[in-house]
Design a protein around this motif. Sequence first.
Motif, PDB file in Angstrom:
ATOM      1  N   PHE A   1     -32.079  -7.552 -97.550  1.00  0.00           N
ATOM      2  CA  PHE A   1     -31.609  -7.676 -98.934  1.00  0.00           C
ATOM      3  C   PHE A   1     -30.085  -7.746 -98.988  1.00  0.00           C
ATOM      4  CE2 PHE A   1     -30.005  -5.625-102.787  1.00  0.00           C
ATOM      5  CZ  PHE A   1     -30.581  -6.418-103.772  1.00  0.00           C
ATOM      6  N   PHE A   2     -29.433  -6.805 -98.292  1.00  0.00           N
ATOM      7  CA  PHE A   2     -27.978  -6.717 -98.386  1.00  0.00           C
ATOM      8  C   PHE A   2     -27.261  -7.748 -97.521  1.00  0.00           C
ATOM      9  CE2 PHE A   2     -28.895  -2.410 -99.982  1.00  0.00           C
ATOM     10  CZ  PHE A   2     -28.087  -2.422-101.117  1.00  0.00           C
ATOM     11  N   SER A   3     -27.937  -8.301 -96.522  1.00  0.00           N
ATOM     12  CA  SER A   3     -27.271  -9.267 -95.651  1.00  0.00           C
ATOM     13  C   SER A   3     -26.842 -10.518 -96.412  1.00  0.00           C
ATOM     14  CB  SER A   3     -28.174  -9.650 -94.480  1.00  0.00           C
ATOM     15  OG  SER A   3     -29.351 -10.278 -94.945  1.00  0.00           O
ATOM     16  N   VAL A   4     -27.604 -10.927 -97.423  1.00  0.00           N
ATOM     17  CA  VAL A   4     -27.226 -12.115 -98.196  1.00  0.00           C
ATOM     18  C   VAL A   4     -26.115 -11.794 -99.189  1.00  0.00           C
ATOM     19  CG1 VAL A   4     -29.507 -13.137 -97.970  1.00  0.00           C
ATOM     20  CG2 VAL A   4     -29.018 -11.698 -99.935  1.00  0.00           C
ATOM     21  N   LEU A   5     -25.845 -10.504 -99.413  1.00  0.00           N
ATOM     22  CA  LEU A   5     -24.780 -10.105-100.329  1.00  0.00           C
ATOM     23  C   LEU A   5     -23.498  -9.735 -99.601  1.00  0.00           C
ATOM     24  CD1 LEU A   5     -26.852  -7.783-102.702  1.00  0.00           C
ATOM     25  CD2 LEU A   5     -26.219 -10.159-103.092  1.00  0.00           C
ATOM     26  N   ALA A   6     -23.560  -9.704 -98.281  1.00  0.00           N
ATOM     27  CA  ALA A   6     -22.399  -9.257 -97.520  1.00  0.00           C
ATOM     28  C   ALA A   6     -21.225 -10.209 -97.704  1.00  0.00           C
ATOM     29  CB  ALA A   6     -22.753  -9.158 -96.038  1.00  0.00           C
TER      30      ALA A   6
ATOM     31  N   ILE B   1     -18.254 -11.973 -99.611  1.00  0.00           N
ATOM     32  CA  ILE B   1     -17.609 -12.395-100.851  1.00  0.00           C
ATOM     33  C   ILE B   1     -18.289 -11.810-102.079  1.00  0.00           C
ATOM     34  CG2 ILE B   1     -16.992 -14.417-102.227  1.00  0.00           C
ATOM     35  CD1 ILE B   1     -16.764 -16.002 -99.663  1.00  0.00           C
ATOM     36  N   ALA B   2     -19.609 -11.657-102.053  1.00  0.00           N
ATOM     37  CA  ALA B   2     -20.323 -11.171-103.237  1.00  0.00           C
ATOM     38  C   ALA B   2     -19.887  -9.765-103.635  1.00  0.00           C
ATOM     39  CB  ALA B   2     -21.830 -11.195-102.976  1.00  0.00           C
TER      40      ALA B   2
ATOM     41  N   PHE C   1     -15.676  -5.038 -94.148  1.00  0.00           N
ATOM     42  CA  PHE C   1     -16.673  -4.122 -93.576  1.00  0.00           C
ATOM     43  C   PHE C   1     -18.084  -4.635 -93.836  1.00  0.00           C
ATOM     44  CE2 PHE C   1     -19.671  -0.687 -94.136  1.00  0.00           C
ATOM     45  CZ  PHE C   1     -19.483   0.097 -93.014  1.00  0.00           C
ATOM     46  N   ASN C   2     -18.364  -5.043 -95.051  1.00  0.00           N
ATOM     47  CA  ASN C   2     -19.698  -5.545 -95.385  1.00  0.00           C
ATOM     48  C   ASN C   2     -20.024  -6.833 -94.652  1.00  0.00           C
ATOM     49  OD1 ASN C   2     -21.353  -4.154 -97.746  1.00  0.00           O
ATOM     50  ND2 ASN C   2     -19.188  -3.794 -98.133  1.00  0.00           N
ATOM     51  N   ALA C   3     -19.021  -7.678 -94.473  1.00  0.00           N
ATOM     52  CA  ALA C   3     -19.258  -8.946 -93.785  1.00  0.00           C
ATOM     53  C   ALA C   3     -19.633  -8.741 -92.324  1.00  0.00           C
ATOM     54  CB  ALA C   3     -18.016  -9.835 -93.886  1.00  0.00           C
TER      55      ALA C   3
ATOM     56  N   ARG D   1     -13.558 -15.463 -93.464  1.00  0.00           N
ATOM     57  CA  ARG D   1     -13.722 -16.210 -94.716  1.00  0.00           C
ATOM     58  C   ARG D   1     -13.690 -15.276 -95.924  1.00  0.00           C
ATOM     59  NH1 ARG D   1     -17.343 -19.055 -91.267  1.00  0.00           N
ATOM     60  NH2 ARG D   1     -19.143 -17.856 -91.987  1.00  0.00           N
ATOM     61  N   GLY D   2     -14.351 -14.130 -95.803  1.00  0.00           N
ATOM     62  CA  GLY D   2     -14.337 -13.168 -96.899  1.00  0.00           C
ATOM     63  C   GLY D   2     -12.955 -12.630 -97.176  1.00  0.00           C
ATOM     64  N   LEU D   3     -12.174 -12.451 -96.111  1.00  0.00           N
ATOM     65  CA  LEU D   3     -10.808 -11.963 -96.263  1.00  0.00           C
ATOM     66  C   LEU D   3      -9.984 -12.905 -97.127  1.00  0.00           C
ATOM     67  CD1 LEU D   3      -8.296 -10.210 -95.229  1.00  0.00           C
ATOM     68  CD2 LEU D   3      -8.050 -12.020 -93.529  1.00  0.00           C
ATOM     69  N   ILE D   4     -10.037 -14.199 -96.826  1.00  0.00           N
ATOM     70  CA  ILE D   4      -9.220 -15.163 -97.568  1.00  0.00           C
ATOM     71  C   ILE D   4      -9.609 -15.167 -99.039  1.00  0.00           C
ATOM     72  CG2 ILE D   4      -8.549 -17.571 -97.735  1.00  0.00           C
ATOM     73  CD1 ILE D   4      -7.596 -16.042 -95.197  1.00  0.00           C
ATOM     74  N   ALA D   5     -10.907 -15.124 -99.310  1.00  0.00           N
ATOM     75  CA  ALA D   5     -11.361 -15.107-100.697  1.00  0.00           C
ATOM     76  C   ALA D   5     -10.906 -13.834-101.411  1.00  0.00           C
ATOM     77  CB  ALA D   5     -12.882 -15.232-100.756  1.00  0.00           C
ATOM     78  N   ALA D   6     -11.022 -12.692-100.738  1.00  0.00           N
ATOM     79  CA  ALA D   6     -10.643 -11.425-101.367  1.00  0.00           C
ATOM     80  C   ALA D   6      -9.144 -11.356-101.615  1.00  0.00           C
ATOM     81  CB  ALA D   6     -11.088 -10.265-100.478  1.00  0.00           C
TER      82      ALA D   6
END
Length: 271
Positions: A114-119, A121-122, A143-145, A205-210
């Motif tokens: 469940f949480f893997s698809v939310l890791a 950017i979400a 951390f989540n990514a 990728r999540g870092l750049i978005a955040a």
Amino acid sequence: MMTVADETAPFSPVPYQRTWQAFKFVAPLIFLVVVWQVVVTVFSVNPRIFPDVPTVARAGWGTIVDGSLFAHVGASLWRVTVGTVLAILTAVPLGIAMGVSKPVSDFLTPLFRFFSVLAGIAWIPIATLWFGYGFGAITFVIFNAVFFVVAYNTLLGVSTIPMPLRHAAASLGTSRWQMLKEVLLPGALPNIVIGIRTGIGFAWRGLIAAEMIATNVGLGYMLFLARDFYRTEIIVFAMIVIGLIWLLLDRLLLAPLERATIERWGLVQRT
């Protein structure tokens, strides 16, 4: 004076192989730059839409001279490092626990799916609500990514260790600590390293978005700020820096670590 040993020493192709490998790595990037310059020149592209190579180079040099590039790169790398280390320290023990305990695995696997698809950017909107704008929110996103990818790969790694091997170690009087240190962790290590390599890719990728939303320094913020001032040359330069940093991290650190780990534990042999 050249000795007989020098004259008969076998020719070593290793330096030339490394040069050839480096050329193959750089050649596509050079080709892309050439195509970019030709297209922009031939079609007279508006610089505000997409600048040419010299303009981007001058803009990039300006960020180096004023020191802003180093501030942005340093902030981004520090956040990725902290978030990744925290994720690994928590994900590996949990993945091992799931691998050795079926009840734990059965209970946590649906939650992981469940949480893997939310890791990644979400989590940015809620991370900013919990931690505010800055280091905490971005580290939480990273951390989540990384966490779910590493934990799941650790589970897979432990699951691939043959049960007869575990039973044999137990029959020899192996303690739980020795079982973990000498059987489970080494057996799962190749999968763990693969998970870390994949997770850091997601984290980057999540870092750049955040950083576009939750801070005032970093490569993502550099992109966001340049957009507000219509500095497309800075945007393109920042994109190049982001891509090059990831290429260097993956090629010089993550890929060799993965290869050495797999070779060390006997899954493949060095040719």
